[in-house]
Design a protein around this motif. Structure first.
Motif, PDB file in Angstrom:
ATOM      1  N   MET A  39     -10.416   3.707   3.900  1.00  0.00           N
ATOM      2  CA  MET A  39      -9.784   2.979   5.004  1.00  0.00           C
ATOM      3  C   MET A  39      -9.848   1.468   4.750  1.00  0.00           C
ATOM      4  SD  MET A  39      -8.690   5.412   6.798  1.00  0.00           S
ATOM      5  CE  MET A  39      -8.203   4.751   8.359  1.00  0.00           C
ATOM      6  N   ARG A  40     -10.959   1.021   4.195  1.00  0.00           N
ATOM      7  CA  ARG A  40     -11.084  -0.404   3.876  1.00  0.00           C
ATOM      8  C   ARG A  40     -10.101  -0.797   2.781  1.00  0.00           C
ATOM      9  NH1 ARG A  40     -16.804  -3.381   2.585  1.00  0.00           N
ATOM     10  NH2 ARG A  40     -16.065  -5.451   3.049  1.00  0.00           N
ATOM     11  N   PHE A  41      -9.976   0.056   1.768  1.00  0.00           N
ATOM     12  CA  PHE A  41      -9.040  -0.188   0.666  1.00  0.00           C
ATOM     13  C   PHE A  41      -7.604  -0.257   1.177  1.00  0.00           C
ATOM     14  CE2 PHE A  41      -6.272   1.506  -2.702  1.00  0.00           C
ATOM     15  CZ  PHE A  41      -6.494   0.546  -3.685  1.00  0.00           C
ATOM     16  N   LEU A  42      -7.261   0.610   2.133  1.00  0.00           N
ATOM     17  CA  LEU A  42      -5.910   0.653   2.691  1.00  0.00           C
ATOM     18  C   LEU A  42      -5.702  -0.388   3.784  1.00  0.00           C
ATOM     19  CD1 LEU A  42      -5.467   4.526   2.899  1.00  0.00           C
ATOM     20  CD2 LEU A  42      -4.497   2.968   1.184  1.00  0.00           C
ATOM     21  N   ASP A  43      -6.732  -1.178   4.047  1.00  0.00           N
ATOM     22  CA  ASP A  43      -6.707  -2.211   5.078  1.00  0.00           C
ATOM     23  C   ASP A  43      -6.420  -1.624   6.456  1.00  0.00           C
ATOM     24  OD1 ASP A  43      -7.191  -4.835   5.799  1.00  0.00           O
ATOM     25  OD2 ASP A  43      -5.071  -5.391   5.699  1.00  0.00           O
ATOM     26  N   GLU A  44      -6.996  -0.481   6.722  1.00  0.00           N
ATOM     27  CA  GLU A  44      -6.864   0.178   8.025  1.00  0.00           C
ATOM     28  C   GLU A  44      -8.239   0.208   8.698  1.00  0.00           C
ATOM     29  OE1 GLU A  44      -5.063   4.002   7.482  1.00  0.00           O
ATOM     30  OE2 GLU A  44      -3.363   3.171   6.398  1.00  0.00           O
TER      31      GLU A  44
END
Length: 87
Positions: A38-43
């Motif tokens: 989720m952090r990688f996807l900026d979510e």
């Protein structure tokens, strides 16, 4: 060793109550992998924010530590042949 080869009984077994089972360790790892994704996807709107990236860079060590616990629990239950290859 593959998790698919672990039975349900082996997955929930604990040598002592104070230790985590394979099941609990896998759930713990999945939780943190989801947070990283989720952090990688900026979510990350609903996720707690880290103060810095140190927590992100520690994840491989975190994963390795818990995977080692899973292998140990598998071995002491006889689920893994010492000569088997891990994949």
């Amino acid at each position: 060793m593959r998790l698919e080869d672990i039975t349900f009984e082996q997955a929930i077994w604990k040598p002592v109550d104070a230790m985590n089972s394979i099941w609990e360790l896998v759930c713990h790892l999945l939780f943190y992998e989801k947070r990283l994704l989720m952090r990688f996807l900026d979510e990350t709107a609903n996720e707690p924010q880290a103060e810095d990236n140190k927590s992100t860079f520690r994840l491989p060590l975190h994963d390795a530590y818990h995977i080692g616990q899973i292998v140990f629990l598998s071995k002491i239950q006889g689920a893994v042949d010492d000569r088997s290859k891990f994949s």
